[in-house]
Write an enzyme that holds these catalytic residues in place. Sequence first.
Site, PDB file in Angstrom:
ATOM      1  N   GLU A 199       2.291  11.987   2.738  1.00 33.40           N
ATOM      2  CA  GLU A 199       1.763  11.584   1.441  1.00 33.40           C
ATOM      3  C   GLU A 199       2.228  10.170   1.062  1.00 33.40           C
ATOM      4  OE1 GLU A 199       1.200  14.041  -2.617  1.00 33.40           O
ATOM      5  OE2 GLU A 199       3.288  13.762  -2.008  1.00 33.40           O
ATOM      6  N   ARG A 245       5.242  15.410   2.455  1.00 32.83           N
ATOM      7  CA  ARG A 245       5.607  14.331   1.529  1.00 32.83           C
ATOM      8  C   ARG A 245       5.713  12.993   2.265  1.00 32.83           C
ATOM      9  NH1 ARG A 245       3.562  17.059  -1.170  1.00 32.83           N
ATOM     10  NH2 ARG A 245       4.287  18.256  -2.940  1.00 32.83           N
ATOM     11  N   SER A 268       5.621  -2.004  15.184  1.00 28.87           N
ATOM     12  CA  SER A 268       5.746  -1.128  16.346  1.00 28.87           C
ATOM     13  C   SER A 268       6.443   0.176  15.982  1.00 28.87           C
ATOM     14  CB  SER A 268       6.546  -1.827  17.443  1.00 28.87           C
ATOM     15  OG  SER A 268       6.729  -0.964  18.545  1.00 28.87           O
TER      16      SER A 268
END
Length: 163
Positions: A106, A103, A129
């Site tokens: 995703e 997830r 960064s």
Amino acid sequence: MSNINLATLDISEHPNLPTSSAVLFKAKDDKKLSFEKIASHVGRNEVATAAIFYGQAKASAEDIVRLAEVLGIDHGQLAFLLGGFPDRGKSVPFPPKDPLIYRLYEIVQNYGYAYKAVMNEKFGDGIMSAISFSTKVEKETDKDGNDWAVVTWRGKWLPYSRF
């Protein structure tokens, strides 16, 4: 009896983790300590502390002393195990198979270009960064009693150099 949720490790499911991971997680499990408790003793953020357990962050000499204290691990053994440099990025397959880690992947997959566009508009051409970086996880409960995960990423902005 209180219900304590503790992250544990089945090393057979994570063959790419360093030897130190098994030692650290066993001691964590034996002592029944959360990452929050360990991090409090070490003096670091709980995500940074967990990253040491997974071999994804470098432990300082002071971190090693404090980890040895709180976990009851021999300092010499822990210094040997954590003395090298992390081999980051190998700990999970790609794409990840664990549902929660997937997830997170995703989210970047779905919102990555949106994040990039907004950051470029706010900061110019560059990158955030992941080295000069901090993160934290907080739990928030709304008025209906639903729990929400609040994940904060804070990275130094690095503008691209013209050459």
